[in-house]
Design an enzyme around this catalytic site. Structure first.
Site, PDB file in Angstrom:
ATOM      1  N   VAL A  15      36.263-105.731  46.245  1.00 13.46           N
ATOM      2  CA  VAL A  15      36.569-104.302  46.197  1.00 13.46           C
ATOM      3  C   VAL A  15      35.448-103.528  45.507  1.00 13.46           C
ATOM      4  O   VAL A  15      35.050-102.443  45.963  1.00 13.46           O
ATOM      5  CB  VAL A  15      37.925-104.056  45.497  1.00 13.46           C
ATOM      6  CG1 VAL A  15      38.212-102.563  45.400  1.00 13.46           C
ATOM      7  CG2 VAL A  15      39.046-104.766  46.265  1.00 13.46           C
ATOM      8  N   LYS A 107      47.753-104.468  39.830  1.00  8.94           N
ATOM      9  CA  LYS A 107      49.217-104.298  39.722  1.00  8.94           C
ATOM     10  C   LYS A 107      49.812-105.226  38.680  1.00  8.94           C
ATOM     11  O   LYS A 107      50.776-104.864  38.007  1.00  8.94           O
ATOM     12  CB  LYS A 107      49.911-104.529  41.058  1.00  8.94           C
ATOM     13  CG  LYS A 107      49.526-105.820  41.754  1.00  8.94           C
ATOM     14  CD  LYS A 107      48.413-105.540  42.717  1.00  8.94           C
ATOM     15  CE  LYS A 107      47.815-106.757  43.355  1.00  8.94           C
ATOM     16  NZ  LYS A 107      46.602-106.416  44.112  1.00  8.94           N
ATOM     17  N   VAL A 134      48.727-100.759  44.852  1.00 11.54           N
ATOM     18  CA  VAL A 134      49.832-101.093  45.751  1.00 11.54           C
ATOM     19  C   VAL A 134      49.458-100.725  47.187  1.00 11.54           C
ATOM     20  O   VAL A 134      49.059 -99.592  47.454  1.00 11.54           O
ATOM     21  CB  VAL A 134      51.127-100.350  45.349  1.00 11.54           C
ATOM     22  CG1 VAL A 134      52.273-100.737  46.281  1.00 11.54           C
ATOM     23  CG2 VAL A 134      51.500-100.647  43.910  1.00 11.54           C
ATOM     24  N   LYS A 207      53.964-105.307  42.576  1.00 17.50           N
ATOM     25  CA  LYS A 207      53.791-104.007  43.238  1.00 17.50           C
ATOM     26  C   LYS A 207      55.103-103.214  43.212  1.00 17.50           C
ATOM     27  O   LYS A 207      55.099-101.999  42.997  1.00 17.50           O
ATOM     28  CB  LYS A 207      53.302-104.227  44.674  1.00 17.50           C
ATOM     29  CG  LYS A 207      51.885-104.806  44.714  1.00 17.50           C
ATOM     30  CD  LYS A 207      51.535-105.328  46.109  1.00 17.50           C
ATOM     31  CE  LYS A 207      50.101-105.863  46.148  1.00 17.50           C
ATOM     32  NZ  LYS A 207      49.844-106.657  47.387  1.00 17.50           N
TER      33      LYS A 207
END
Lengths: 442, 442
Positions: A15, A107, A134, A207
């Site tokens: 990410v 999360k 989420v 989540k």
């Protein structure tokens, strides 16, 4: 031109690499979106500074100690992308203490330490944003916290774990066994070498805990969210469900209830659920995520998109950076009072799922002997559960001789009563293996 | 406690009644959502003050002249819910000139006069919010303007008109004719006595114009959006499409293109489209709305919910009021620079749909004579369009003797080329009625 918003990335894996790419390749676009304020990458904190990386980051920005980022006055936002709940917590609390806003996709961290982190952020006057935590690229956090603010949310049903959904889709469409579908998911990169947290419902539960904080003001402990994974689902369950007109999905669910005196309650659980083939959530295939949100004013709304992956998740992280640059996120943080002290915000009480009413799918392997079906029916009747339909096929390959699968669909009952009945069924001498059961959403 | 946000409703029909209900019944909830700032109804402007109304409004708040609202210093926001583009425009511009924020559900007004209204709002330092203008309770405006801000949107496909979708669903599932389905929609209140703007694509085109302003910076004139309604769809088209594996939906579409030199372009149109039965948008039934949004970073995301009605639309209006009370909306308004002067914001150029590549469904009524199919195929071949499949059934009831329906599915071609071919087909002597054709989304 306004002062740039300085960003530090802590963690530059999948990410982080995506975020760095967007910030470098689309700088002009983002400045347009913020009304003129550039978003500039100032620091990238990694474990191994010498590791070759896809990240398009000038080497001068790279460091291994996160305090290089938190002590840099040109850094206004720390983006935590290392995962886990130990070092990540340290990084986030250090950033907050240094007066930096925080953006996180973590999360597990929010589910475990949300109150501590948000209390610290309020104390230091900074905001914590977590759209990426989420459902990857699906803007479900903003939707709950902002768009649906006129509503009291009354129910949430989410496909929140792409790995599990990919496995269930492969089982349903490719006729695969659970083990083969898992191997296929691992081969394609949808599942980790150790897939436990994905397939046992833990990831979806984290989540759900985050969504439940926004929608109901609750801060569930890990034990407050019942979880049942997908490993117990056999190919025959997928087939039987299909024969009955249903698809099996791993759902994270929250059901609010205002019945009776006392405060409103919400039941939270993660479990496989039978959905009608025509249900919107039943159509969600592969690694996609989707969330059905019911508001007391708007009714049913649905949000769907890629639940993970480099660029979808990075899209949500950068969306949060734009919100911070514009100044929106700070207002949302102040108004929403998430993970605040008891009493500061109306909160539901967490109720066990026992009182949630549902229909049930019960699949048994029974000895092909007289009286077994009668005994099973008696256990259900003892809990006042009536039977909607029964399927009993001939014995199939792979089952010992003289045993057959037996599937019973019930009418509505309370979950607790059904569980009591299922436990009694499991003790019958005619039952060969533990009863398998899932709730049915009609 | 902060100073309340004072609200004036101008128009108290269906949606206004819903807004008044929420403000009076859920005042505490809303104060919680704004971080402590009450949202208070100060004025309700109606045409006939004596008309009995469902609105729970103290009679002292009711007036018939909108300047009572715009001149009231206790009013901070004017909510325009009268519809139309004449008096509504006057109300909105008067409110802005008086320094009031504006919330509107009026897509026709924004599509026609967005630039004038937003320019005035910027001049007077107020915000204009319009979440309720597109897709009722679905938060598509915030999604495009805020959540997906890291992305350049590359495509939008929306079911934006609930009336049309209700009619098409009734035709597909109930086997109804268009006329019967329309009557049913009118009986149930899903269609107006004069349904023209809904079924001819105009309403969807207004909404698409609003979405295209946010996503592409374009301000289409009415003629810039090609529109084809649903009145030409016959029951046999629904059946043929179904036989081929498709569902017909009225879609509002925007397709961006960066191919070639020069600026990026976007093609905008509203038309019936054949979608595969398994497509997410094909599953959207009845009066629901849904929008598929493709971003260059996030990929495909989908948003679905009730597209109209008192409470869903009121949910979006009140969401905007909360955003104004929190202070978020003002930041969004300033940063997004919607409907701004040319050059202030990068904008696409609007391109005709001719270059959009698609497959096509072509349905003809042909004389049952030798050579007709050959002539039709020749017209297509002249435009270098190849045929994917052909269906020709026996003549059906209701068709004159010796004519039969003929359905051709093509491979991909440019829309302009296909239209040229269809025009040539329409001139053939063997063709009894004008060719009916829809694009096919695969």
């Amino acid at each position: 031109m306004s002062e740039p918003l300085g960003v530090a990335l802590v963690g530059c894996g999948t990410v982080g690499t995506g975020v760095a790419k967007i910030l470098s390749r689309h700088a002009d676009r983002l400045t347009g979106r913020t009304g003129g304020r550039p978003i500039v990458l100032r620091r990238v904190i990694v474990r191994d500074a010498d590791k070759p990386r896809e990240c398009e980051v000038p080497p001068g920005l790279i460091a291994t100690d996160h305090t290089v980022a938190t002590s840099d006055p040109a850094v206004h936002v720390v983006v935590e992308l290392i995962g886990g709940t130990t070092h990540a917590k340290r990084v986030v609390l250090d950033a907050i203490a240094a007066g930096k806003h925080v953006v996180t996709a973590n999360k597990a961290l929010l589910a475990a330490h949300g109150t501590e982190i948000f209390t610290a952020a309020r104390k230091h006057g900074v905001a914590v944003c977590f759209e990426a935590a989420v459902a990857g690229g699906v803007p479900i956090i903003r939707t709950l916290a902002e768009s649906l603010s006129a509503n009291q949310i009354t129910a949430i049903q989410g496909i929140l774990n792409g790995t599990s959904n990919f496995i269930l889709t492969s089982m349903a469409e490719g006729g695969m066994s659970y083990d083969d579908a898992l191997k296929e998911a691992q081969r394609l990169g949808y599942a980790e070498a150790d897939p436990t947290l994905d397939v046992d419902g833990s990831d979806a539960a984290h989540k759900l805990a985050v969504l439940a904080q926004i929608a109901f003001g609750v801060t569930p402990k890990p034990t407050d969210i019942e979880r049942q994974g997908i490993a117990g689902i056999q190919a025959m369950d997928i087939r039987f469900a299909d024969e009955l007109g249903y698809t099996i999905k791993l759902l994270a669910e929250a059901w609010a209830s205002e019945s009776g005196p006392g405060p409103s309650t919400v039941a939270l659980h993660v479990a496989p659920v039978l959905l009608r083939h025509t249900d919107m959530l039943a159509q969600v295939r592969g690694a996609y995520n989707a969330i059905l949100v019911v508001g007391d004013i708007v009714g049913e709304t649905l949000y769907q998109g890629p639940g993970a992956g480099m660029m979808p998740t990075a899209s949500s992280v950068v969306g949060d950076l734009v919100d911070l640059a514009v100044g929106r996120a700070q207002h949302t943080f102040a108004a929403a009072k998430l993970w605040s002290a008891p009493g500061e915000r109306p909160a539901f009480q967490i109720a066990p799922s026992e009182k949630v009413r549902s229909r049930f799918y019960l699949r048994l392997i029974v000895k092909d002997e007289p009286g077994t079906l009668a005994d099973v029916c008696r256990c259900l009747a003892d809990q006042e559960i009536s039977i909607s339909s029964v399927i009993q096929h001939e014995a199939q390959d792979g089952h010992p001789e003289k045993t057959v699968p037996l599937v019973i669909m019930t009418h509505y009952s309370e979950t607790g009563q059904f569980r009591t009945a299922a436990a009694a069924v499991g003790k019958l001498t005619g039952i060969v293996s533990p009863p398998v059961f899932f709730s049915v959403d009609d």
